[in-house]
Design a protein around this motif. Structure first.
Motif, PDB file in Angstrom:
ATOM      1  N   VAL A 446       0.833  -1.193   0.000  1.00 15.88           N
ATOM      2  CA  VAL A 446       0.000   0.000   0.000  1.00 15.88           C
ATOM      3  C   VAL A 446       0.877   1.255   0.000  1.00 15.88           C
ATOM      4  O   VAL A 446       1.962   1.274   0.590  1.00 15.88           O
ATOM      5  CB  VAL A 446      -0.953  -0.001   1.222  1.00 15.88           C
ATOM      6  N   ASN A 447       0.415   2.285  -0.669  1.00 14.83           N
ATOM      7  CA  ASN A 447       1.106   3.565  -0.788  1.00 14.83           C
ATOM      8  C   ASN A 447       1.184   4.233   0.594  1.00 14.83           C
ATOM      9  O   ASN A 447       0.171   4.638   1.155  1.00 14.83           O
ATOM     10  CB  ASN A 447       0.326   4.441  -1.774  1.00 14.83           C
ATOM     11  N   ALA A 448       2.388   4.351   1.129  1.00 14.50           N
ATOM     12  CA  ALA A 448       2.554   4.920   2.475  1.00 14.50           C
ATOM     13  C   ALA A 448       2.156   6.387   2.527  1.00 14.50           C
ATOM     14  O   ALA A 448       1.669   6.872   3.552  1.00 14.50           O
ATOM     15  CB  ALA A 448       3.998   4.749   2.938  1.00 14.50           C
ATOM     16  N   ILE A 449       2.339   7.100   1.427  1.00 19.00           N
ATOM     17  CA  ILE A 449       1.993   8.530   1.389  1.00 19.00           C
ATOM     18  C   ILE A 449       0.495   8.727   1.588  1.00 19.00           C
ATOM     19  O   ILE A 449       0.056   9.715   2.169  1.00 19.00           O
ATOM     20  CB  ILE A 449       2.429   9.166   0.049  1.00 19.00           C
ATOM     21  N   ARG A 450      -0.286   7.757   1.124  1.00 15.80           N
ATOM     22  CA  ARG A 450      -1.748   7.857   1.193  1.00 15.80           C
ATOM     23  C   ARG A 450      -2.343   7.073   2.365  1.00 15.80           C
ATOM     24  O   ARG A 450      -3.524   6.771   2.385  1.00 15.80           O
ATOM     25  CB  ARG A 450      -2.365   7.354  -0.125  1.00 15.80           C
ATOM     26  N   THR A 451      -1.487   6.731   3.327  1.00 18.13           N
ATOM     27  CA  THR A 451      -1.929   5.971   4.492  1.00 18.13           C
ATOM     28  C   THR A 451      -1.915   6.868   5.721  1.00 18.13           C
ATOM     29  O   THR A 451      -0.919   7.547   5.986  1.00 18.13           O
ATOM     30  CB  THR A 451      -1.002   4.753   4.718  1.00 18.13           C
TER      31      THR A 451
END
Length: 504
Positions: A446-451
């Protein structure tokens, strides 16, 4: 713990080296989304707020130690991964030796096959997510302690029950989410010990009592932590919601079994179980039609029944944590017994039948089926690690793009951006994954920036900006949504970076 003999030591070294090859991508360092939370708040605060407050005493101690020694985060993840692999491989050897108490195997090929079965019982597709987090070491410890505790329960005497209670407590203060391993191994070892239904039920009741005792002491640790550090566990027990949780579990059961948290090809878990059961069923039918094979017929009929029991309980036990709390419901790390189902079925077959001795085509097919299963598991591990590493690189690249945007904004507006505000966008979970990766739903990519729990940490880690989180108001959210480019999903307003979050 049992000392390993010379043969075991050789096997241990071989499977450790094999695992090092499989996990080579992680042994140079990797980032889970939670890792950026550790980076953001620091080892000490994470140890208190997440490890101790959740009753994971060993992980808290490791966090405090890392804080004292100022261990770099990449070194931290590598060390814990190595320790997790070593402990997991030790658990494989321990499991193998427990099985050998119920089945005398002297042939080297048969011994190796048993080792392979035990290996993929531990390193199953659900277990991959355990190895993804920095908590991988304590998760592997929990599995080891639960196996040892289950083995003690079967001996059914006062001393071993006390030892089982101690091992249970050690397992729970390591990691509670893998508790399904304890219960399914109690059932498996009871069956291998030729317990009748009455004996199996007694063992299971004793297992429940020992679990409840350990659970009571583990919650005592949590209460003490909350009082000392003035923290609050977010995953506590709410008895009033248990019925609703069970309804949710029933509703989501099919999805869990078919999708297997996107860590195994869709429906393949069900397919492997169906094939194994079908082959055993055919064996039973064939033996029924043989005049002089009534003994094998009765034995395999009972084996077939027990296999169904193992499947049902493996699935049921996997949802024990979710009955108490739905946090992490879709996560594979909570479903160890589901991932271990096929390995446990084969351990049961090895002990209860002559699958390794008989040269019938069905026995050979069963062995081939498991070898295929094992190969797919290892290839899948390598693939998932590659995905995670690819996501890590994209995270870094996109963070630098955001950093450049902030720098340009600061120059144009002559203002210093010092804050970050998280804007949660509901119903758009697919946007939490990179389109170029085509891995929607894979929690380990999963995209860490969007978490939600990782965004601030990753931006600060790569940009060295030390942005402070600022609580966002409804008015600010509305203004942001009106002005933001939805394709970019971030925007600077005054001294604050606003960023869209899709995983929360």
């Amino acid at each position: 713990m049992k000392k390993l003999d010379k043969i075991d030591k050789i096997m241990f070294i071989i499977i450790v080296l094999f695992s090092f090859v499989i996990f080579s991508g992680y042994l140079v360092g990797h980032f889970a989304t939670d890792t950026f939370n550790i980076i953001n708040i620091g080892y000490e605060k994470y140890a208190i707020n997440y490890s101790l407050t959740d009753g994971r005493v060993f992980m808290a101690f490791i966090g405090f130690l890392a804080h004292m020694l100022h261990i770099p985060i990449v070194v931290y993840t590598i060390l814990l991964e190595i320790l997790a692999i070593i402990v997991s491989c030790y658990a494989v050897i321990i499991l193998k030796n427990i099985i050998l108490k119920y089945k005398n195997i002297e042939n080297i090929k048969e011994h190796i096959f048993l080792l392979v079965v035990c290996y993929y019982t531990i390193f199953n597709f659900s277990y991959f997510e355990n190895m993804y987090f920095v908590e991988c070491f304590v998760m592997s410890l929990s599995i080891l302690f639960y196996i040892l505790a289950a083995n003690k329960i079967i001996k059914n005497n006062m001393i071993d029950n006390i030892k089982a209670s101690m091992l249970m407590f050690l397992g729970l203060i390591s990691y509670q989410g893998t508790i399904s391993a304890f219960f399914i191994f109690v059932i498996l070892f009871s069956m291998l010990n030729n317990e009748k239904i009455k004996g199996l039920i007694k063992n299971f009741i004793r297992a429940i009592l020992i679990f409840l005792l350990g659970f009571f002491y583990n919650n005592g640790c949590i209460i003490i932590t909350e009082n000392i550090f003035h923290t609050t566990q977010t995953r506590g027990i709410n008895l009033g919601e248990i019925f609703l949780n069970i309804k949710f579990i029933i509703a989501g059961l099919t999805i869990v079994l078919r999708n297997t948290a996107k860590l195994f090809p869709k429906n393949l878990y069900i397919a492997f179980i169906a094939i194994v059961i079908l082959l055993i069923f055919i064996k039973v039918i064939m033996q029924r039609n043989k005049k002089n094979d009534s003994e094998n017929y009765k034995r395999n009929l009972m084996v077939l029944f027990e296999q169904f029991v193992i499947i049902i309980l493996s699935i049921a036990f996997a949802f024990i944590p979710s009955v108490i709390n739905l946090t992490g419901f879709w996560s594979a790390r909570m479903r160890f017994s589901i991932g271990a189902t096929i390995g446990i079925l084969f351990i049961h077959l090895i002990v209860k039948t002559d699958i390794l001795k008989r040269k019938e085509i069905l026995d050979k097919l069963l062995i081939i089926i498991f070898i295929i299963y094992g190969i797919i598991n290892s290839i899948n591990y390598v693939y998932l690690i590659k995905l995670n590493k690819q996501q890590n690189k994209l995270d870094e690249q996109y963070t630098y793009i955001i950093d450049n945007y902030i720098s340009d904004y600061e120059k144009e507006n002559k203002i210093k951006v010092t804050n970050i505000s998280i804007v949660v966008i509901t119903g758009s979970v697919d946007k939490a994954y990179y389109e170029e990766m085509n891995c929607t739903g894979v929690g380990t990519a999963v995209n860490a920036i969007r978490t939600e729990w990782a965004s601030q940490g990753i931006i600060n880690y790569y940009t060295n900006r030390n942005l402070k989180e600022k609580e966002v108001t409804y008015q600010e959210i509305n203004e942001y949504i009106k002005r933001v480019d939805q394709d970019k999903g971030y925007l600077c307003i005054n001294d604050t970076l606003y960023i869209s979050i899709y995983m929360y």
